[in-house]
Design a protein around this motif. Sequence first.
Motif, PDB file in Angstrom:
ATOM      1  N   LEU A   1      -5.237   3.247  -9.206  1.00  0.00           N
ATOM      2  CA  LEU A   1      -6.098   4.545  -8.663  1.00  0.00           C
ATOM      3  C   LEU A   1      -4.877   5.297  -7.844  1.00  0.00           C
ATOM      4  O   LEU A   1      -5.442   6.258  -6.995  1.00  0.00           O
ATOM      5  CB  LEU A   1      -7.287   3.823  -7.678  1.00  0.00           C
ATOM      6  N   HIS A   2      -3.759   4.848  -7.783  1.00  0.00           N
ATOM      7  CA  HIS A   2      -2.570   5.543  -7.054  1.00  0.00           C
ATOM      8  C   HIS A   2      -3.006   5.425  -5.338  1.00  0.00           C
ATOM      9  O   HIS A   2      -2.747   6.508  -4.883  1.00  0.00           O
ATOM     10  CB  HIS A   2      -2.689   7.123  -7.336  1.00  0.00           C
ATOM     11  N   ILE A   3      -3.515   4.370  -4.957  1.00  0.00           N
ATOM     12  CA  ILE A   3      -3.628   4.114  -3.587  1.00  0.00           C
ATOM     13  C   ILE A   3      -2.869   3.094  -3.109  1.00  0.00           C
ATOM     14  O   ILE A   3      -2.584   1.950  -3.899  1.00  0.00           O
ATOM     15  CB  ILE A   3      -5.326   3.589  -3.222  1.00  0.00           C
ATOM     16  N   GLY A   4      -2.022   3.415  -1.976  1.00  0.00           N
ATOM     17  CA  GLY A   4      -1.056   2.243  -1.738  1.00  0.00           C
ATOM     18  C   GLY A   4       0.264   2.198  -2.711  1.00  0.00           C
ATOM     19  O   GLY A   4       0.739   1.277  -2.736  1.00  0.00           O
ATOM     20  N   MET A   5       0.781   3.373  -3.023  1.00  0.00           N
ATOM     21  CA  MET A   5       1.880   3.396  -4.039  1.00  0.00           C
ATOM     22  C   MET A   5       3.322   3.547  -3.092  1.00  0.00           C
ATOM     23  O   MET A   5       4.241   3.471  -3.718  1.00  0.00           O
ATOM     24  CB  MET A   5       1.870   4.737  -4.902  1.00  0.00           C
ATOM     25  N   ASP A   6       3.204   3.966  -1.919  1.00  0.00           N
ATOM     26  CA  ASP A   6       4.577   3.761  -1.278  1.00  0.00           C
ATOM     27  C   ASP A   6       4.961   2.698  -0.990  1.00  0.00           C
ATOM     28  O   ASP A   6       4.301   1.442  -1.024  1.00  0.00           O
ATOM     29  CB  ASP A   6       4.520   4.738   0.192  1.00  0.00           C
ATOM     30  N   LYS A   7       6.223   2.479  -0.570  1.00  0.00           N
ATOM     31  CA  LYS A   7       7.070   1.206  -0.263  1.00  0.00           C
ATOM     32  C   LYS A   7       6.417   0.115   0.692  1.00  0.00           C
ATOM     33  O   LYS A   7       5.973  -1.025   0.281  1.00  0.00           O
ATOM     34  CB  LYS A   7       8.564   1.385  -0.219  1.00  0.00           C
ATOM     35  N   HIS A   8       5.934   0.943   1.769  1.00  0.00           N
ATOM     36  CA  HIS A   8       5.430  -0.060   2.895  1.00  0.00           C
ATOM     37  C   HIS A   8       3.928  -0.390   2.563  1.00  0.00           C
ATOM     38  O   HIS A   8       3.856  -1.671   2.573  1.00  0.00           O
ATOM     39  CB  HIS A   8       5.511   0.853   4.225  1.00  0.00           C
ATOM     40  N   SER A   9       3.111   0.328   2.059  1.00  0.00           N
ATOM     41  CA  SER A   9       1.850  -0.041   1.428  1.00  0.00           C
ATOM     42  C   SER A   9       1.821  -1.343   0.598  1.00  0.00           C
ATOM     43  O   SER A   9       0.949  -2.061   0.515  1.00  0.00           O
ATOM     44  CB  SER A   9       1.035   1.054   1.105  1.00  0.00           C
ATOM     45  N   ALA A  10       2.949  -0.905  -0.418  1.00  0.00           N
ATOM     46  CA  ALA A  10       2.860  -2.013  -1.534  1.00  0.00           C
ATOM     47  C   ALA A  10       3.444  -3.289  -0.984  1.00  0.00           C
ATOM     48  O   ALA A  10       2.737  -4.369  -1.408  1.00  0.00           O
ATOM     49  CB  ALA A  10       3.848  -1.506  -2.659  1.00  0.00           C
TER      50      ALA A  10
ATOM     51  N   LYS B   1       2.747  -4.530   1.756  1.00  0.00           N
ATOM     52  CA  LYS B   1       1.738  -4.865   2.827  1.00  0.00           C
ATOM     53  C   LYS B   1       0.663  -5.486   2.024  1.00  0.00           C
ATOM     54  O   LYS B   1       0.082  -6.538   2.107  1.00  0.00           O
ATOM     55  CB  LYS B   1       1.186  -3.886   3.658  1.00  0.00           C
ATOM     56  N   SER B   2       0.352  -4.687   0.870  1.00  0.00           N
ATOM     57  CA  SER B   2      -0.925  -5.141   0.088  1.00  0.00           C
ATOM     58  C   SER B   2      -0.505  -6.475  -0.678  1.00  0.00           C
ATOM     59  O   SER B   2      -1.262  -7.437  -1.033  1.00  0.00           O
ATOM     60  CB  SER B   2      -0.942  -4.198  -0.995  1.00  0.00           C
ATOM     61  N   ALA B   3       0.943  -6.762  -1.066  1.00  0.00           N
ATOM     62  CA  ALA B   3       1.480  -7.947  -1.595  1.00  0.00           C
ATOM     63  C   ALA B   3       1.358  -8.935  -0.674  1.00  0.00           C
ATOM     64  O   ALA B   3       1.102 -10.213  -0.971  1.00  0.00           O
ATOM     65  CB  ALA B   3       2.739  -7.760  -2.100  1.00  0.00           C
ATOM     66  N   GLY B   4       1.688  -8.796   0.442  1.00  0.00           N
ATOM     67  CA  GLY B   4       1.413 -10.007   1.457  1.00  0.00           C
ATOM     68  C   GLY B   4       0.127 -10.253   1.739  1.00  0.00           C
ATOM     69  O   GLY B   4      -0.112 -11.562   2.031  1.00  0.00           O
TER      70      GLY B   4
END
Length: 137
Positions: free
Chosen positions: A102-111, A113-116
């Motif tokens: 859905l193109h939410i959290g595509m930037d490096k920092h958000s990605a 964080k979501s992986a963690g």
Amino acid sequence: MSDSASKPRPQFRNISVPQILSYRLPLAGKTSILHRISGALLFLCLPLVIVPLFALSVTSPDTYASIQAWVSNPLCKLVLLALIWGYLHHFCAGIRYLVLDLHIGMDKHSAQKSAGIVLGVSLALTVVFGLKLFGVW
């Protein structure tokens, strides 16, 4: 003329195992690889472990008791714990990928964080279900 000539692309050949093992993936890459591993684990264990256990458990009360006795073996519990981790990680990472679609959290920092968050939540849930599986509570 030399300015317009393209430079040759670097070629990487003969990569050895120590070089591959020393490569550091970002957390999102590790989550992606674990998502694939957990999917393969679930896919391969579906016809070998999950469906036969379910089929025997719903056949009759006697077969359910035999499955219950078989599952009380610590080695079987470790196999079930691996399947529990595989399911929980695959589920949590799948939700992450749906949100990324859905193109939410595509930037490096958000990605990252979501992986963690995916790794933390899936491991925490695995510990909770593992404690229940091994009869701690």
